[in-house]
Design an enzyme around this catalytic site. Structure first.
Site, PDB file in Angstrom:
ATOM      1  N   GLY A  35       0.748  -1.029   0.071  1.00 20.02           N
ATOM      2  CA  GLY A  35       0.066   0.066  -0.012  1.00 20.02           C
ATOM      3  C   GLY A  35       0.731   1.286  -0.024  1.00 20.02           C
ATOM      4  N   CYS A  36       0.349   2.436   0.484  1.00 16.31           N
ATOM      5  CA  CYS A  36       1.246   3.587   0.651  1.00 16.31           C
ATOM      6  C   CYS A  36       2.562   3.274   1.403  1.00 16.31           C
ATOM      7  CB  CYS A  36       0.264   4.572   1.633  1.00 16.31           C
ATOM      8  SG  CYS A  36       1.282   6.101   1.883  1.00 16.31           S
ATOM      9  N   PHE A  37       3.748   3.612   0.572  1.00 18.29           N
ATOM     10  CA  PHE A  37       4.854   3.260   0.992  1.00 18.29           C
ATOM     11  C   PHE A  37       5.238   4.173   2.448  1.00 18.29           C
ATOM     12  CE2 PHE A  37       6.261   5.868  -2.839  1.00 18.29           C
ATOM     13  CZ  PHE A  37       6.228   7.067  -2.347  1.00 18.29           C
ATOM     14  N   CYS A  39       3.536   4.317   4.904  1.00 17.38           N
ATOM     15  CA  CYS A  39       2.946   3.395   6.015  1.00 17.38           C
ATOM     16  C   CYS A  39       3.953   2.302   6.371  1.00 17.38           C
ATOM     17  CB  CYS A  39       1.687   3.106   5.870  1.00 17.38           C
ATOM     18  SG  CYS A  39       0.288   4.256   5.763  1.00 17.38           S
TER      19      CYS A  39
END
Length: 173
Positions: A35-37, A39
């Site tokens: 997902g969002c890097f 995070c």
């Protein structure tokens, strides 16, 4: 390692090639799209044995991926995780990964939707593939559901722009 080497050369000291080779042999690398890097990077910065995380892009069909072009070119946001093999191993890194993502969601992660936020394990060699496949099978058995996370051969990893690195430390969000 580069900083240490630069410092030692700056002091006029020489490091023999065997010492440099030994240091590299004591490091492992995993490339994970979760997902969002931002995070994923934050999750792994707090794992015992992890020495470095780098946000970036991988898996697409273009060179020099950037934040502006990675989505249209098929790249996923990912993190390159470097770890000290005396404190962690590839399997333990994967075990952490499975616990920090929603592995049954093939459309992205949490509120981040779309291809660039899909999950994947990018393997660097046959040994990593073997470990990743076994780890995925065990996680799937424990979960009782089909895991959608893909296991793919690693292509070129493109580090994200500097403002994305350690974003969670720079931002109040």
């Amino acid at each position: 390692m580069r900083v240490l080497t630069s410092m030692l050369f700056g002091l006029g000291l020489m490091i023999s090639p065997p010492l440099l080779s030994q240091a590299a042999a004591d490091e492992g690398t995993a490339i994970l799209a979760g997902g969002c890097f931002w995070c994923v990077e934050k999750d792994f910065d707090h794992v015992n044995g992890v020495t470095e995380t780098t946000s970036g892009y991988i898996g697409g069909n273009s060179a020099n991926a950037t934040y502006k072009n990675h989505g249209k070119d098929g790249h996923l946001e990912a993190v390159r995780v470097v770890f000290d093999t005396s404190k962690a191993n590839y399997r333990s890194v994967l075990d952490t990964f499975w616990r920090t993502i929603d592995a049954v969601d093939d459309g992205g992660q949490f509120c981040d939707r779309g291809n660039s936020y899909r999950t994947a394990v990018f393997v660097l060699d046959d040994k990593q593939r073997e470990i990743a496949e076994a780890s995925k099978a065990e996680a799937e058995k424990e979960l009782g559901e089909e895991i959608k996370t893909r296991i793919l051969d690693a292509s070129e990893f493109w580090p994200a722009e500097e403002y994305h690195q350690d974003f969670y430390e720079k931002s109040s969000a």
